[in-house]
Design a protein around this motif. Structure first.
Motif, PDB file in Angstrom:
ATOM      1  N   UNK A  13       0.826  -1.204   0.000  1.00  0.00           N
ATOM      2  CA  UNK A  13       0.000   0.000   0.000  1.00  0.00           C
ATOM      3  C   UNK A  13       0.865   1.260   0.000  1.00  0.00           C
ATOM      4  N   UNK A  14       1.912   1.257   0.812  1.00  0.00           N
ATOM      5  CA  UNK A  14       2.769   2.438   0.854  1.00  0.00           C
ATOM      6  C   UNK A  14       3.553   2.610  -0.447  1.00  0.00           C
ATOM      7  N   UNK A  15       3.900   1.515  -1.094  1.00  0.00           N
ATOM      8  CA  UNK A  15       4.557   1.621  -2.401  1.00  0.00           C
ATOM      9  C   UNK A  15       3.591   2.131  -3.455  1.00  0.00           C
ATOM     10  N   UNK A  16       2.312   1.860  -3.258  1.00  0.00           N
ATOM     11  CA  UNK A  16       1.272   2.359  -4.163  1.00  0.00           C
ATOM     12  C   UNK A  16       1.080   3.862  -3.956  1.00  0.00           C
ATOM     13  N   UNK A  17       1.072   4.282  -2.701  1.00  0.00           N
ATOM     14  CA  UNK A  17       0.938   5.711  -2.397  1.00  0.00           C
ATOM     15  C   UNK A  17       2.212   6.484  -2.736  1.00  0.00           C
ATOM     16  N   UNK A  18       3.363   5.848  -2.515  1.00  0.00           N
ATOM     17  CA  UNK A  18       4.655   6.499  -2.724  1.00  0.00           C
ATOM     18  C   UNK A  18       5.476   5.650  -3.693  1.00  0.00           C
ATOM     19  N   UNK A  19       5.157   5.694  -4.989  1.00  0.00           N
ATOM     20  CA  UNK A  19       5.893   4.870  -5.954  1.00  0.00           C
ATOM     21  C   UNK A  19       7.355   5.319  -6.049  1.00  0.00           C
ATOM     22  N   UNK A  20       8.191   4.369  -6.431  1.00  0.00           N
ATOM     23  CA  UNK A  20       9.615   4.669  -6.535  1.00  0.00           C
ATOM     24  C   UNK A  20      10.414   3.566  -5.896  1.00  0.00           C
ATOM     25  N   UNK A  21      11.721   3.632  -6.047  1.00  0.00           N
ATOM     26  CA  UNK A  21      12.596   2.621  -5.476  1.00  0.00           C
ATOM     27  C   UNK A  21      12.602   2.713  -3.957  1.00  0.00           C
ATOM     28  N   UNK A  32      14.856   2.460  -1.885  1.00  0.00           N
ATOM     29  CA  UNK A  32      15.990   3.175  -1.313  1.00  0.00           C
ATOM     30  C   UNK A  32      16.004   4.665  -1.649  1.00  0.00           C
ATOM     31  N   UNK A  33      15.005   5.137  -2.390  1.00  0.00           N
ATOM     32  CA  UNK A  33      14.976   6.551  -2.764  1.00  0.00           C
ATOM     33  C   UNK A  33      14.848   7.429  -1.527  1.00  0.00           C
ATOM     34  N   UNK A  34      15.759   8.387  -1.380  1.00  0.00           N
ATOM     35  CA  UNK A  34      15.686   9.303  -0.244  1.00  0.00           C
ATOM     36  C   UNK A  34      14.406  10.127  -0.258  1.00  0.00           C
ATOM     37  N   UNK A  35      13.970  10.670  -1.421  1.00  0.00           N
ATOM     38  CA  UNK A  35      12.711  11.435  -1.431  1.00  0.00           C
ATOM     39  C   UNK A  35      11.509  10.592  -1.004  1.00  0.00           C
ATOM     40  N   UNK A  36      11.519   9.310  -1.380  1.00  0.00           N
ATOM     41  CA  UNK A  36      10.403   8.436  -1.007  1.00  0.00           C
ATOM     42  C   UNK A  36      10.388   8.207   0.501  1.00  0.00           C
ATOM     43  N   UNK A  37      11.550   7.952   1.088  1.00  0.00           N
ATOM     44  CA  UNK A  37      11.610   7.757   2.538  1.00  0.00           C
ATOM     45  C   UNK A  37      11.232   9.043   3.265  1.00  0.00           C
ATOM     46  N   UNK A  38      11.618  10.180   2.701  1.00  0.00           N
ATOM     47  CA  UNK A  38      11.251  11.455   3.316  1.00  0.00           C
ATOM     48  C   UNK A  38       9.745  11.651   3.281  1.00  0.00           C
ATOM     49  N   UNK A  39       9.116  11.257   2.165  1.00  0.00           N
ATOM     50  CA  UNK A  39       7.664  11.363   2.071  1.00  0.00           C
ATOM     51  C   UNK A  39       6.961  10.462   3.059  1.00  0.00           C
ATOM     52  N   UNK A  40       7.456   9.233   3.200  1.00  0.00           N
ATOM     53  CA  UNK A  40       6.883   8.303   4.179  1.00  0.00           C
ATOM     54  C   UNK A  40       7.052   8.831   5.601  1.00  0.00           C
ATOM     55  N   UNK A  41       8.196   9.431   5.876  1.00  0.00           N
ATOM     56  CA  UNK A  41       8.437   9.992   7.210  1.00  0.00           C
ATOM     57  C   UNK A  41       7.446  11.103   7.502  1.00  0.00           C
ATOM     58  N   UNK A  42       7.203  11.977   6.545  1.00  0.00           N
ATOM     59  CA  UNK A  42       6.214  13.052   6.721  1.00  0.00           C
ATOM     60  C   UNK A  42       4.815  12.475   6.903  1.00  0.00           C
ATOM     61  N   UNK A  43       4.519  11.425   6.155  1.00  0.00           N
ATOM     62  CA  UNK A  43       3.205  10.764   6.236  1.00  0.00           C
ATOM     63  C   UNK A  43       2.954  10.262   7.652  1.00  0.00           C
ATOM     64  N   UNK A  44       3.908   9.522   8.210  1.00  0.00           N
ATOM     65  CA  UNK A  44       3.707   8.968   9.550  1.00  0.00           C
ATOM     66  C   UNK A  44       3.802  10.041  10.635  1.00  0.00           C
ATOM     67  N   UNK A  45       4.568  11.086  10.397  1.00  0.00           N
ATOM     68  CA  UNK A  45       4.592  12.207  11.334  1.00  0.00           C
ATOM     69  C   UNK A  45       3.215  12.836  11.442  1.00  0.00           C
ATOM     70  N   UNK A  46       2.561  13.027  10.306  1.00  0.00           N
ATOM     71  CA  UNK A  46       1.222  13.623  10.300  1.00  0.00           C
ATOM     72  C   UNK A  46       0.213  12.730  11.005  1.00  0.00           C
TER      73      UNK A  46
END
Length: 209
Positions: free
Chosen positions: A34-42, A44-58
């Motif tokens: 599900x998270x790969x569906x919401x945040x497509x990309x590799x 190990x991508x730093x932008x993807x991990x940053x987006x996931x971090x913001x998601x869970x922070x919210x």
């Protein structure tokens, strides 16, 4: 040098734990369908991990910290919703908007998923396991199991069932080991991943022999 083990004893999460919990969950959900569906990309991508971090922070700071039971260990975190806060199991409108801003062009899919979850939520009083995840670096050390047992014990003490949804097939046997059974299998809108709704009946706490 011997690597120091990280404690897997559950502790109540506070606002001061936001950064560590969000990073832990971002790594934990790096390969979640599900998270790969919401945040497509590799993964190990730093932008993807940053987006996931913001998601869970919210999710943590806007919703579950205030309306849920949030616990963490040195390498995992779990957000539970008790029955008295059942209407907070689904993010409110302001939280959805903030998450949509983070998701960008995937926001419409996210909104559809939230609406689908709201429609299919259980009607009986229950505990809801909203989020649980362990950092891959700490997996196999009992962190996730400790958090599961802690929450399940609270539900059992109240004599109430527990519900969750999982989009990761390999997690199903783990939850089944803890007494969950699959209730429903749903294909998410927009050719999204499969989501399994699971329920665990209340169990009597073990008594001393």
């Amino acid at each position: 040098m011997t690597r120091m083990s990280i404690t897997n004893t559950p502790k109540t999460a506070t606002i001061d734990d936001t950064s560590s919990i969000s990073r832990t969950l971002a790594r934990a959900f790096g390969d979640d369908p599900m998270m790969r569906w919401f945040f497509p990309g590799d993964t190990s991508d730093a932008p993807r991990e940053a987006g996931l971090t913001r998601y869970f922070t919210t999710l943590f700071t806007r919703q579950y910290l205030h309306h849920g039971v949030c616990e963490h260990t040195g390498a995992a975190a779990a957000f539970w919703v008790p029955p008295e806060a059942g209407d907070k199991a689904v993010p409110d409108a302001e939280t959805v908007q903030e998450l949509a801003d983070i998701l960008g062009d995937r926001a419409a899919l996210f909104r559809e998923t939230v609406e689908a979850a709201a429609e299919h939520g259980p009607q009986e009083p229950h505990w809801y396991l909203a989020v649980i995840g362990a950092d891959p670096a700490g997996q196999g050390q009992g962190h996730g199991s400790a958090l599961l047992r802690s929450g399940l014990a609270k539900a059992d003490a109240a004599g109430l069932p527990v519900y969750l949804e999982s989009s990761k097939p390999s997690n199903l046997p783990v939850y089944e080991h803890f007494g969950f059974t699959v209730l429903e299998e749903t294909q998410l809108p927009g050719d999204g991943p499969t989501l399994w709704a699971m329920r665990r009946a209340p169990q009597r706490p073990a008594t001393a022999g």
